[in-house]
Scaffold this active site. Structure first.
Site, PDB file in Angstrom:
ATOM      1  N   ASN A  27      -1.389   5.274   3.259  1.00 33.83           N
ATOM      2  CA  ASN A  27      -1.592   5.938   1.974  1.00 33.83           C
ATOM      3  C   ASN A  27      -2.840   6.804   2.080  1.00 33.83           C
ATOM      4  O   ASN A  27      -3.894   6.330   2.489  1.00 33.83           O
ATOM      5  CB  ASN A  27      -1.765   4.865   0.882  1.00 33.83           C
ATOM      6  CG  ASN A  27      -1.919   5.474  -0.500  1.00 33.83           C
ATOM      7  OD1 ASN A  27      -1.983   6.696  -0.646  1.00 33.83           O
ATOM      8  ND2 ASN A  27      -1.992   4.616  -1.502  1.00 33.83           N
ATOM      9  N   GLU A  37       0.734  -8.233   2.225  1.00 25.03           N
ATOM     10  CA  GLU A  37       0.482  -7.337   3.349  1.00 25.03           C
ATOM     11  C   GLU A  37       0.791  -8.023   4.678  1.00 25.03           C
ATOM     12  O   GLU A  37       0.283  -9.096   4.951  1.00 25.03           O
ATOM     13  CB  GLU A  37      -0.992  -6.896   3.306  1.00 25.03           C
ATOM     14  CG  GLU A  37      -1.246  -5.562   3.940  1.00 25.03           C
ATOM     15  CD  GLU A  37      -2.581  -4.982   3.501  1.00 25.03           C
ATOM     16  OE1 GLU A  37      -2.596  -4.125   2.605  1.00 25.03           O
ATOM     17  OE2 GLU A  37      -3.611  -5.393   4.055  1.00 25.03           O
ATOM     18  N   SER A  83       0.830  -1.203   0.000  1.00 24.66           N
ATOM     19  CA  SER A  83       0.000   0.000   0.000  1.00 24.66           C
ATOM     20  C   SER A  83       0.865   1.253   0.000  1.00 24.66           C
ATOM     21  O   SER A  83       1.786   1.391   0.789  1.00 24.66           O
ATOM     22  CB  SER A  83      -0.887  -0.029   1.237  1.00 24.66           C
ATOM     23  OG  SER A  83      -1.682   1.106   1.238  1.00 24.66           O
ATOM     24  N   GLY A  84       0.559   2.147  -0.922  1.00 24.53           N
ATOM     25  CA  GLY A  84       1.294   3.407  -0.985  1.00 24.53           C
ATOM     26  C   GLY A  84       2.526   3.344  -1.863  1.00 24.53           C
ATOM     27  O   GLY A  84       3.277   4.303  -1.973  1.00 24.53           O
ATOM     28  N   GLY A 111      -0.767  -5.512  -2.766  1.00 25.38           N
ATOM     29  CA  GLY A 111       0.441  -6.329  -2.649  1.00 25.38           C
ATOM     30  C   GLY A 111       0.417  -7.117  -1.364  1.00 25.38           C
ATOM     31  O   GLY A 111      -0.493  -6.983  -0.538  1.00 25.38           O
ATOM     32  N   SER A 167      -5.647   5.276  -0.499  1.00 26.84           N
ATOM     33  CA  SER A 167      -5.405   3.842  -0.631  1.00 26.84           C
ATOM     34  C   SER A 167      -6.593   3.145  -1.301  1.00 26.84           C
ATOM     35  O   SER A 167      -7.743   3.357  -0.913  1.00 26.84           O
ATOM     36  CB  SER A 167      -5.183   3.257   0.758  1.00 26.84           C
ATOM     37  OG  SER A 167      -4.883   1.905   0.648  1.00 26.84           O
ATOM     38  N   SER A 168      -6.301   2.344  -2.311  1.00 28.14           N
ATOM     39  CA  SER A 168      -7.376   1.593  -2.969  1.00 28.14           C
ATOM     40  C   SER A 168      -7.784   0.470  -2.041  1.00 28.14           C
ATOM     41  O   SER A 168      -6.949  -0.345  -1.661  1.00 28.14           O
ATOM     42  CB  SER A 168      -6.885   0.992  -4.280  1.00 28.14           C
ATOM     43  OG  SER A 168      -6.028   1.868  -4.944  1.00 28.14           O
ATOM     44  N   THR A 210      -1.568   2.406  -8.117  1.00 30.45           N
ATOM     45  CA  THR A 210      -2.668   3.088  -8.786  1.00 30.45           C
ATOM     46  C   THR A 210      -2.138   4.211  -9.668  1.00 30.45           C
ATOM     47  O   THR A 210      -2.596   4.412 -10.794  1.00 30.45           O
ATOM     48  CB  THR A 210      -3.669   3.612  -7.749  1.00 30.45           C
ATOM     49  OG1 THR A 210      -4.078   2.502  -6.951  1.00 30.45           O
ATOM     50  CG2 THR A 210      -4.874   4.234  -8.393  1.00 30.45           C
TER      51      THR A 210
HETATM   52  N1  LIG Z   1       5.201   8.130  -9.926  1.00 34.13           N
HETATM   53  C1  LIG Z   1       4.826   8.910  -8.912  1.00 34.13           C
HETATM   54  N2  LIG Z   1       5.156  10.207  -8.909  1.00 34.13           N
HETATM   55  C2  LIG Z   1       4.776  11.008  -7.888  1.00 34.13           C
HETATM   56  N3  LIG Z   1       4.085  10.580  -6.811  1.00 34.13           N
HETATM   57  C3  LIG Z   1       3.728   9.290  -6.767  1.00 34.13           C
HETATM   58  C4  LIG Z   1       4.073   8.393  -7.808  1.00 34.13           C
HETATM   59  N4  LIG Z   1       3.588   7.189  -7.483  1.00 34.13           N
HETATM   60  C5  LIG Z   1       2.967   7.341  -6.287  1.00 34.13           C
HETATM   61  N5  LIG Z   1       3.035   8.596  -5.859  1.00 34.13           N
HETATM   62  C6  LIG Z   1       2.488   9.147  -4.585  1.00 34.13           C
HETATM   63  O1  LIG Z   1       2.226   8.088  -3.717  1.00 34.13           O
HETATM   64  C7  LIG Z   1       0.847   8.060  -3.340  1.00 34.13           C
HETATM   65  C8  LIG Z   1       0.357   6.631  -3.241  1.00 34.13           C
HETATM   66  O2  LIG Z   1       0.352   6.010  -4.502  1.00 34.13           O
HETATM   67  P1  LIG Z   1      -0.790   4.998  -4.934  1.00 34.13           P
HETATM   68  O3  LIG Z   1      -2.093   5.470  -4.469  1.00 34.13           O
HETATM   69  O4  LIG Z   1      -0.585   4.717  -6.351  1.00 34.13           O
HETATM   70  O5  LIG Z   1      -0.401   3.739  -4.087  1.00 34.13           O
HETATM   71  P2  LIG Z   1      -0.977   2.272  -4.225  1.00 34.13           P
HETATM   72  O6  LIG Z   1       0.184   1.391  -4.469  1.00 34.13           O
HETATM   73  O7  LIG Z   1      -2.074   2.248  -5.192  1.00 34.13           O
HETATM   74  O8  LIG Z   1      -1.488   2.022  -2.758  1.00 34.13           O
HETATM   75  P3  LIG Z   1      -2.769   1.200  -2.265  1.00 34.13           P
HETATM   76  O9  LIG Z   1      -2.408  -0.230  -2.295  1.00 34.13           O
HETATM   77  O10 LIG Z   1      -2.970   1.712  -0.892  1.00 34.13           O
HETATM   78  O11 LIG Z   1      -3.872   1.579  -3.171  1.00 34.13           O
HETATM   79  C9  LIG Z   1       0.140   8.832  -4.408  1.00 34.13           C
HETATM   80  O12 LIG Z   1      -1.019   9.431  -3.899  1.00 34.13           O
HETATM   81  C10 LIG Z   1       1.177   9.856  -4.807  1.00 34.13           C
HETATM   82  O13 LIG Z   1       1.154  10.930  -3.909  1.00 34.13           O
HETATM   83 MG   LIG Z   2      -4.022   2.016  -5.108  1.00 33.74          MG
END
Ligand SMILES: Nc1ncnc2c1ncn2[C@@H]1O[C@H](COP(=O)(O)OP(=O)(O)OP(=O)(O)O)[C@@H](O)[C@H]1O
Ligand SMILES: [Mg+2]
Length: 1006
Positions: A158, A392, A108-109, A390, A161-162, A113
């Site tokens: 996050n 966890e 997460s984070g 992923g 977070s999705s 996404t």
């Molecule tokens: N390539 C990137 N460039 C800039 N910031 C990023 C990038 N990737 C992620 N982030 C930052 O990290 C935060 C978390 O990313 P994201 O929501 O994609 O995580 P995730 O892997 O989908 O987590 P979850 O499993 O909780 O959904 C985003 O809101 C953004 O602020």
């Molecule tokens: Mg996500």
């Protein structure tokens, strides 16, 4: 270029982990990541797998120009990037006509996404668009904010977070334009609706609604602005987020809903449901004296009844009672306080969860391929995007983590299978003997979880269904009985002393491929059951909210068969997902988060190591490196390293394989260091490659000299050649000039052509811009006729253009001017001046003509009026008069009196002088002697007046222009004469012999 960055490897590390010398060392792996992260190089490959480290800041690598850079470029030629993966996948789909998928994983984070959104955007921007589906790209992109509002929440790890897994198919037509999409969603974390851990929030949509909805909307939903007023929103004690604006996002979501095609009514229904969840949370219970439960907040029930579109009394009853069927008989039994609370929460979860599923369905309808021709699926290729939780491991891991980790276990299995398969296929096509790769096969763990009858999920289901008292502990005991002794399963009871100390009695431990996880069994049964009381279902079935009546089906209540348990449902959906993925060519994006503080620039090694382990990256690398570290197509390899061998430098003309062979022999590669396939060279150790690379670096000065001298020579040769050509040209030109008057012949053809050509070119630049411009370049003799044609065509063209532009007003003016020119041009001195002026509609304002006159004229409207001077026939005394023209006659007016009427039909002619005076004579009939004679008049606008008069009276041909004098008739047959002479100024005097003498001023041009 990847190869060129081989040289920068000390500073920024290697951009493909397969080039790490010590590929078994986790430390070296992490060091490489750290170094690159420090330089903002967040992407690194493991072969074709992309590792991405969340930068937690905006990097300027996602612009449109960047997208262009990666378009159609070979994967290894350019620095690693999510766009490279996107593009490579897209091209593989196009060229190999095979469906593709991109699997994005990470904790997460870590940025999954974000990565999936970048990929979608890349396709939306770079793919051709299908005209009648131009909005599909929009809808694909807009589905994200909607799904995120309803399915994402702030967690500790996050802010966005999705809380559900997502697999999205994008369909492309035969031209590569996106034409459709489909989303599958997995396991929404429904428990969040009723409970959040400290510092976390419920799903974004609740806060967005309260913050962004306008007052009217909130009033209709009976909501107040403050999230603190809602029990379901205060559990985490975190109503606001600094990083996002709920208000703005509300607008974004509402906009997105309309782009996707939700009607206003549907949005309203949807918001009713969201509001009703909040009202459910505020529905409270009390305990009566006899232990019975009742609802203390009746207003909530009223609100709920309205918003859910159900019967309030029935809902209240269903929230406090349970309907049972025992031995075929229905019984109603009251719920105790706790049961009522959990029934209420179960309803909130069910309503929210099912609405979410409805939302996904609705989005799918909007993204669905609409065009008939695609329905066969033929000609359509697919790229799938998997953005799923992923691996966890939390402090306390429960049913949800169990499902999530099981999912990752399956994905790992798929990864191993597919990676090995593709490695094996490559070895096969290249004709290289397969070398067995040692890897950990996690099938044993997958079986432990999912096997029929013996697996953990089966045991869980059984325990849920078993009659009699069951509880989480009995489930644990059952697990111990069935699975005791399994190498990947441990409990407190089964463990040895050392493990026992770190495990509680209510936990079981699974040894996942990525590491050990302890799961607390509390809540497993309930969560797996996911029960909603039957009478609550019954109430919901009757809802007149279409979304809810779609989500709660009548059959569900009637059908006695128990629906599948949560874990089994999840297992089945995973099996389907695996089938989908198996049928596609996979690419992988592995996301890593660099620190827990969501801060840029911080690289927490412990945290990263943990993820490298759980993502199985070392295992990835080992599989990828099992055989060879580096492989390149012959031509690429030869092209780069050919300067290192005299035989291949500067060019190799034989077969590529022989060239590579000669090259590596010369470099002294040992047999075990490399293999030659059919089209590629495989190099086992990075060291070999680096040595070669260093040799190339050392050789560069030599190559520079060779290139330099080659370049200089070429430049000199080019200069000499230009000179030669110039001399030849001049020679031909001179010869042509000498022969220019001859017939067209080889000696003069170049010259003549040139003359013509330059005439036409010159003409093109110097064409007259207006009809009045009479300039025209002089053509060479051979083009005289053509030039004349061109001139006429051009003139006609200009005239045509001019006419098209002319306004009606102006047209009238022009017609009069044309007549004026017919009459006066080259005949009268004042013509050039007179014609240049605007002809007015009248020279007299309305009020200058006496009202009486107008009344007398009655229906004969005055078309034109002008002041004139009338000269008496006898004595030539001047008198001021007005001359008015109507459609059929002219009339001479003295203030209020009509002095003389001249019918146009009676007008015999009009005479003017050829000079610049304004004198004119109207010749009238003189058959009988009663007539007074002709009229001698003077007007300052004689050109205009005579023209108009002549036109109205249709007497254009009756205007005479007399050079010296005008004769006119006087009464009784006598004749008068006016003489004209040029002088300095206008004078009208009596001359000799009773003539009238008019002196007209000279005009400059005459
Ligand atoms: N390539 C990137 N460039 C800039 N910031 C990023 C990038 N990737 C992620 N982030 C930052 O990290 C935060 C978390 O990313 P994201 O929501 O994609 O995580 P995730 O892997 O989908 O987590 P979850 O499993 O909780 O959904 C985003 O809101 C953004 O602020
Ligand atoms: Mg996500």
């Amino acid at each position: 270029v990847m190869e060129s960055s081989l040289t920068a490897r000390d500073r920024v590390g290697v951009q493909d982990f397969v080039l790490l010398e010590n590929y078994n060392s986790e430390a070296a792996f992490i060091e490489n990541l750290r170094r690159r992260f420090g330089e903002n190089l967040i992407y690194t490959y493991i072969g074709s797998v992309l590792v991405s480290v969340n930068p937690y800041k905006e990097l300027e690598i996602y612009s449109k120009q960047q997208m262009e850079r990666y378009r159609g470029v070979s994967f290894y030629e350019i620095s690693p990037h999510i766009y490279a993966v996107s593009d490579n996948t897209y091209r593989a789909m196009r060229t190999e006509r095979k469906d593709q998928c991109i699997l994005i994983s990470g904790e997460s984070g870590a940025g999954k996404t974000e990565a999936s959104k970048k990929i979608l955007l890349y396709y939306a921007v770079t793919c051709p668009t299908n005209d009648h589906m131009a909005t599909l790209g929009d809808r694909l992109l807009q589905s994200n904010p909607v799904l995120e509002a309803f399915g994402n929440a702030k967690t500790l790890r996050n802010d966005n977070s999705s809380r559900f897994g997502k697999y999205m198919d994008v369909q492309f037509d035969f031209r590569g334009a996106p034409v459709g999409g489909h989303i599958l969603n997995y396991l929404l974390e429904k428990s969040r609706v009723v409970h959040q851990n400290h510092g976390e929030r419920n799903f974004h949509i609740f806060y967005q609604l309260l913050d962004g909805g306008d007052n009217d909307l909130l009033t209709t939903l009976d909501l107040e602005r403050k999230p603190q007023n809602y029990h379901y929103l205060v559990k985490g004690n975190c109503p606001r987020l600094s990083s996002v604006s709920d208000k703005n996002n509300w607008k974004v979501v509402m906009k997105a809903l309309s782009v996707i095609g939700f009607t206003e009514e549907e949005v309203q229904k949807l918001l009713n449901i969201i509001a009703s969840v909040l009202h459910l949370g505020n529905t409270q219970f009390g305990e009566g004296e006899e232990g019975e439960t009742y609802i203390t907040t009746e207003t909530q029930i009223t609100n709920l009844a309205k918003l859910l579109g159900v019967d309030g009394a029935a809902l209240g009853e269903a929230l406090t009672h349970k309907k049972l069927t025992a031995k075929g008989e229905e019984m109603i039994s009251p719920l105790d306080f706790e049961q009522a609370v959990s029934a209420r929460d179960a309803l909130a979860k069910a309503v929210y969860g099912r609405t979410f599923t409805w939302l996904v369905e609705k989005i799918n309808q909007s993204l669905a391929l609409k065009d008939e021709i695609y329905h066969s699926g033929k000609g359509c290729s697919v790229i799938g995007l998997l953005d799923i939780y992923g691996f966890e491991v939390l402090q306390h891991n429960s049913f949800e983590q169990f499902c999530i980790n099981y999912c990752n276990e399956k994905l790992q299995q798929l990864f191993i299978e597919l990676t090995l398969r593709s490695e094996q296929e490559e070895y096969e096509t290249e004709g290289i003997a397969w070398e067995t790769v040692q890897y950990f096969d996690n099938k044993i763990i997958c079986d432990l979880i999912e096997e029929k009858h013996k697996g953990i999920i089966s045991i869980l289901d059984e325990e849920c269904l078993r009659p009699g008292e069951t509880c989480d502990v009995s489930f644990l005991e059952k697990l111990e009985d069935t699975l005791g002794g399994h190498p990947h399963f441990v409990t407190h009871k089964l463990a040895n002393g050392k493990t026992r100390r770190v495990m509680s009695r209510e936990e079981f431990r699974l040894l996942h491929y990525a590491g050990e996880v302890n799961y607390n069994i509390n809540g497993f049964l309930d969560k797996n059951n996911d029960l909603l009381n039957r009478n609550l279902k019954e109430v919901m079935c009757q809802s007149d909210n279409q979304i809810l009546s779609h989500c709660f089906r009548r059959e569900e209540v009637i059908d006695q068969k128990r629906p599948e348990m949560a874990a089994t449902q999840f297992k089945n959906s995973l099996t389907k997902l695996m089938e989908i993925l198996m049928s596609k060519e996979p690419s992988y994006v592995r996301c890593i988060k660099p620190n827990d503080a969501k801060q840029p620039g911080r690289f927490d090694e412990v945290l990263v190591r943990h993820q490298v382990k759980y993502l199985g990256l070392m295992e990835n690398l080992r599989v990828r490196r099992a055989g060879f570290a580096y492989r390149r197509r012959f031509e690429a390899f030869l092209q780069r390293y050919k300067p290192l061998c005299p035989e291949t430098w500067p060019n190799w003309h034989g077969r590529l394989a022989d060239g590579v062979s000669a090259l590596v022999n010369h470099l002294g590669y040992k047999a075990e260091e490399y293999k030659l396939g059919r089209s590629k060279i495989f190099i086992r150790f990075p060291k070999t490659l680096f040595t070669t690379e260093d040799a190339l670096e050392a050789k560069k000065p030599d190559i520079v000299i060779v290139i330099q001298s080659g370049w200089r020579g070429m430049k000199a040769r080019r200069r000499a050649k230009t000179r030669r050509q110039a001399a030849e040209l001049i020679r031909r030109f001179i010869k042509g000039f000498i022969y220019r008057h001859e017939e067209y012949c080889p000696e003069n053809e170049y010259f003549l052509d040139h003359v013509r050509y330059s005439f036409l070119k010159n003409l093109r630049k110097n064409l007259p811009k207006s009809v009045l411009d009479k300039n025209w370049p002089t053509p060479p003799p051979s083009l005289i006729e053509a030039s004349e044609h061109l001139r006429r065509v051009h003139m006609r063209n200009m005239v045509m253009k001019y006419c098209r532009r002319v306004q009606p007003e102006w047209k009238k003016q022009m017609m009069q001017k044309v007549v004026a020119s017919e009459i006066f041009k080259d005949q009268k001195d004042s013509y050039p001046q007179g014609v240049g002026r605007l002809f007015l509609d009248s020279r007299l304002e309305r009020e200058q003509i006496n009202l009486k006159v107008i009344q007398t004229l009655a229906n004969d409207k005055v078309q034109y009026g002008v002041s004139v001077v009338k000269h008496d026939r006898r004595g030539f005394k001047p008198r001021s008069r007005q001359l008015l023209l109507t459609n059929t006659f002219a009339v001479l007016v003295d203030r209020t009196k009509l002095k003389q009427r001249i019918d146009y039909t009676a007008l015999r002619g009009i005479s003017v002088s050829s000079l610049s005076d304004g004198m004119f004579v109207l010749h009238l009939p003189n058959e009988d002697n009663k007539q007074k004679g002709d009229l001698v008049l003077h007007c300052n606008h004689v050109i205009e007046l005579v023209t108009k008069l002549a036109m109205m009276a249709s007497k254009v041909n009756y205007v005479n222009i007399s050079p010296g004098s005008i004769r006119f008739a006087m009464a009784r047959g006598k004749e008068g004469i006016i003489d004209f002479v040029r002088g300095s100024e206008l004078k009208v005097t009596k001359g000799k012999r009773g003539h009238l003498l008019v002196t007209a001023p000279r005009i400059n041009s005459t």
